[in-house]
Design a protein around this motif. Structure first.
Motif, PDB file in Angstrom:
ATOM      1  N   VAL A  32       0.508  -1.161   0.266  1.00  0.00           N
ATOM      2  CA  VAL A  32      -0.358   0.310  -0.276  1.00  0.00           C
ATOM      3  C   VAL A  32       0.547   1.162  -0.400  1.00  0.00           C
ATOM      4  O   VAL A  32       1.819   1.459   0.852  1.00  0.00           O
ATOM      5  CB  VAL A  32      -1.121  -0.097   1.156  1.00  0.00           C
ATOM      6  N   ASP A  33      -0.096   1.913  -0.861  1.00  0.00           N
ATOM      7  CA  ASP A  33       0.843   3.215  -1.001  1.00  0.00           C
ATOM      8  C   ASP A  33       0.016   4.378   0.413  1.00  0.00           C
ATOM      9  O   ASP A  33      -0.869   4.114  -0.066  1.00  0.00           O
ATOM     10  CB  ASP A  33       1.067   4.372  -1.858  1.00  0.00           C
ATOM     11  N   LEU A  34       0.605   5.151   0.970  1.00  0.00           N
ATOM     12  CA  LEU A  34      -0.321   5.711   1.953  1.00  0.00           C
ATOM     13  C   LEU A  34       0.090   7.439   2.424  1.00  0.00           C
ATOM     14  O   LEU A  34       1.682   7.487   2.439  1.00  0.00           O
ATOM     15  CB  LEU A  34      -0.022   5.033   3.530  1.00  0.00           C
ATOM     16  N   ALA A  35      -0.375   8.275   2.821  1.00  0.00           N
ATOM     17  CA  ALA A  35      -0.718   9.508   2.615  1.00  0.00           C
ATOM     18  C   ALA A  35      -0.786   9.799   4.057  1.00  0.00           C
ATOM     19  O   ALA A  35      -2.117   9.248   4.176  1.00  0.00           O
ATOM     20  CB  ALA A  35      -0.901  10.410   1.584  1.00  0.00           C
ATOM     21  N   MET A  36      -1.081  11.116   4.837  1.00  0.00           N
ATOM     22  CA  MET A  36      -1.638  11.157   5.573  1.00  0.00           C
ATOM     23  C   MET A  36      -1.588  12.321   5.521  1.00  0.00           C
ATOM     24  O   MET A  36      -0.358  13.453   5.802  1.00  0.00           O
ATOM     25  CB  MET A  36      -0.899  10.777   7.511  1.00  0.00           C
ATOM     26  N   ILE A  37      -2.727  13.415   5.822  1.00  0.00           N
ATOM     27  CA  ILE A  37      -3.163  14.663   5.698  1.00  0.00           C
ATOM     28  C   ILE A  37      -3.670  15.314   7.428  1.00  0.00           C
ATOM     29  O   ILE A  37      -5.091  14.979   7.280  1.00  0.00           O
ATOM     30  CB  ILE A  37      -4.080  15.280   4.777  1.00  0.00           C
ATOM     31  N   SER A  38      -3.414  15.517   7.707  1.00  0.00           N
ATOM     32  CA  SER A  38      -3.845  16.574   9.699  1.00  0.00           C
ATOM     33  C   SER A  38      -4.741  17.815   8.797  1.00  0.00           C
ATOM     34  O   SER A  38      -3.907  18.137   8.256  1.00  0.00           O
ATOM     35  CB  SER A  38      -3.153  16.340  10.136  1.00  0.00           C
ATOM     36  N   ILE A  45       0.393  17.666   5.066  1.00  0.00           N
ATOM     37  CA  ILE A  45       0.852  16.854   4.656  1.00  0.00           C
ATOM     38  C   ILE A  45       1.753  15.865   5.414  1.00  0.00           C
ATOM     39  O   ILE A  45       3.532  16.750   5.519  1.00  0.00           O
ATOM     40  CB  ILE A  45       1.043  16.814   3.193  1.00  0.00           C
ATOM     41  N   ASP A  46       1.560  15.018   6.108  1.00  0.00           N
ATOM     42  CA  ASP A  46       2.143  15.209   7.273  1.00  0.00           C
ATOM     43  C   ASP A  46       3.618  13.707   6.595  1.00  0.00           C
ATOM     44  O   ASP A  46       4.130  13.808   6.817  1.00  0.00           O
ATOM     45  CB  ASP A  46       1.781  14.623   7.888  1.00  0.00           C
ATOM     46  N   ARG A  47       2.306  13.615   5.903  1.00  0.00           N
ATOM     47  CA  ARG A  47       3.421  12.242   4.646  1.00  0.00           C
ATOM     48  C   ARG A  47       2.805  12.024   3.343  1.00  0.00           C
ATOM     49  O   ARG A  47       1.816  12.227   3.243  1.00  0.00           O
ATOM     50  CB  ARG A  47       3.288  10.742   5.294  1.00  0.00           C
ATOM     51  N   PHE A  48       3.929  12.056   2.645  1.00  0.00           N
ATOM     52  CA  PHE A  48       3.300  12.698   0.944  1.00  0.00           C
ATOM     53  C   PHE A  48       3.233  10.866   0.702  1.00  0.00           C
ATOM     54  O   PHE A  48       3.776  10.100   1.202  1.00  0.00           O
ATOM     55  CB  PHE A  48       4.723  12.902   0.319  1.00  0.00           C
ATOM     56  N   PHE A  49       2.343  10.979  -0.735  1.00  0.00           N
ATOM     57  CA  PHE A  49       1.815   9.125  -1.276  1.00  0.00           C
ATOM     58  C   PHE A  49       3.902   8.357  -0.702  1.00  0.00           C
ATOM     59  O   PHE A  49       4.492   9.274  -1.642  1.00  0.00           O
ATOM     60  CB  PHE A  49       1.485   9.188  -1.900  1.00  0.00           C
ATOM     61  N   ALA A  50       3.890   7.376  -0.434  1.00  0.00           N
ATOM     62  CA  ALA A  50       4.768   6.720  -0.529  1.00  0.00           C
ATOM     63  C   ALA A  50       4.341   5.054   0.233  1.00  0.00           C
ATOM     64  O   ALA A  50       3.887   5.093   0.787  1.00  0.00           O
ATOM     65  CB  ALA A  50       5.866   7.232   0.264  1.00  0.00           C
ATOM     66  N   PRO A  51       5.079   3.683  -0.365  1.00  0.00           N
ATOM     67  CA  PRO A  51       5.084   2.448  -0.163  1.00  0.00           C
ATOM     68  C   PRO A  51       5.356   2.699   1.710  1.00  0.00           C
ATOM     69  O   PRO A  51       6.078   3.434   2.288  1.00  0.00           O
ATOM     70  CB  PRO A  51       6.154   1.515  -0.491  1.00  0.00           C
ATOM     71  N   THR A  77     -11.269  21.943   3.055  1.00  0.00           N
ATOM     72  CA  THR A  77      -9.571  22.563   2.342  1.00  0.00           C
ATOM     73  C   THR A  77      -8.630  21.424   2.489  1.00  0.00           C
ATOM     74  O   THR A  77      -7.861  21.215   1.650  1.00  0.00           O
ATOM     75  CB  THR A  77      -8.695  23.469   3.305  1.00  0.00           C
ATOM     76  N   ALA A  78      -8.825  20.628   3.473  1.00  0.00           N
ATOM     77  CA  ALA A  78      -8.384  19.366   3.846  1.00  0.00           C
ATOM     78  C   ALA A  78      -8.539  18.116   2.100  1.00  0.00           C
ATOM     79  O   ALA A  78      -7.684  17.728   1.999  1.00  0.00           O
ATOM     80  CB  ALA A  78      -8.521  18.373   4.662  1.00  0.00           C
ATOM     81  N   LEU A  79      -9.928  18.106   1.994  1.00  0.00           N
ATOM     82  CA  LEU A  79     -10.021  17.207   1.197  1.00  0.00           C
ATOM     83  C   LEU A  79      -8.894  17.968  -0.631  1.00  0.00           C
ATOM     84  O   LEU A  79      -9.286  16.956  -1.614  1.00  0.00           O
ATOM     85  CB  LEU A  79     -11.589  17.436   0.549  1.00  0.00           C
ATOM     86  N   THR A  80      -9.706  19.158  -0.696  1.00  0.00           N
ATOM     87  CA  THR A  80      -8.881  20.129  -1.826  1.00  0.00           C
ATOM     88  C   THR A  80      -6.892  19.219  -1.829  1.00  0.00           C
ATOM     89  O   THR A  80      -6.959  18.835  -2.485  1.00  0.00           O
ATOM     90  CB  THR A  80      -8.547  21.302  -1.592  1.00  0.00           C
ATOM     91  N   THR A  81      -6.421  20.175  -0.456  1.00  0.00           N
ATOM     92  CA  THR A  81      -5.126  19.067  -0.555  1.00  0.00           C
ATOM     93  C   THR A  81      -5.076  17.768  -0.601  1.00  0.00           C
ATOM     94  O   THR A  81      -3.611  16.828  -1.956  1.00  0.00           O
ATOM     95  CB  THR A  81      -5.058  19.594   0.850  1.00  0.00           C
ATOM     96  N   SER A  84      -4.979  17.184  -4.266  1.00  0.00           N
ATOM     97  CA  SER A  84      -3.730  17.156  -5.395  1.00  0.00           C
ATOM     98  C   SER A  84      -3.082  16.543  -5.381  1.00  0.00           C
ATOM     99  O   SER A  84      -2.272  16.204  -6.079  1.00  0.00           O
ATOM    100  CB  SER A  84      -3.183  18.818  -4.957  1.00  0.00           C
ATOM    101  N   GLU A  85      -3.225  15.574  -4.107  1.00  0.00           N
ATOM    102  CA  GLU A  85      -1.398  14.814  -3.652  1.00  0.00           C
ATOM    103  C   GLU A  85      -2.240  13.407  -4.793  1.00  0.00           C
ATOM    104  O   GLU A  85      -1.213  12.772  -5.235  1.00  0.00           O
ATOM    105  CB  GLU A  85      -1.743  14.302  -2.087  1.00  0.00           C
ATOM    106  N   PHE A  86      -3.614  13.099  -5.036  1.00  0.00           N
ATOM    107  CA  PHE A  86      -3.447  11.671  -5.054  1.00  0.00           C
ATOM    108  C   PHE A  86      -3.567  12.829  -7.261  1.00  0.00           C
ATOM    109  O   PHE A  86      -3.111  11.290  -7.771  1.00  0.00           O
ATOM    110  CB  PHE A  86      -5.322  12.087  -5.555  1.00  0.00           C
TER     111      PHE A  86
END
Length: 102
Positions: A32-38, A45-51, A77-81, A84-86
């Motif tokens: 799984v590639d995981l990103a985290m946005i709080s 963006i606490d973590r950009f998409f990465a394995p 604004t979180a959904l908009t962010t 952009s990451e997707f």
């Protein structure tokens, strides 16, 4: 997407953090590639998409534990962010799914 606003403090915040950490435990080392946005008034963006390798789980869960509720709830604004990451990673052809914890 993890709500980090004052409205999410207390047992609600504890539940969201537990759910996020359980997801990390279930997915670590499974391709799984995981990103985290709080988010509160503005997203981070606490973590950009990465394995999400098995060895990455502890660091990701530490980031979740470090969240400190503050400010307002800015879901839009979180959904908009997240969009952009997707879009940044869409060329990989992978399925993209967002989990909103609020």
């Amino acid at each position: 997407l993890v709500n980090n606003a004052d409205a999410g403090s207390g047992s609600k915040q504890d539940f969201m953090e537990a759910a996020a950490k359980a997801y990390v435990d279930l997915q670590a080392g499974r391709g799984v590639d995981l990103a985290m946005i709080s988010f509160n008034g503005s997203p981070t963006i606490d973590r950009f998409f990465a394995p999400l390798a098995a060895g990455d789980a502890t660091g990701v869960k530490s980031s979740i534990d470090a969240l400190a509720p503050s400010g307002a709830t800015g879901i839009g604004t979180a959904l908009t962010t997240s969009l952009s990451e997707f879009q940044r990673v869409r060329a990989t052809g992978r399925n993209r799914t967002a989990f909103l914890l609020s």
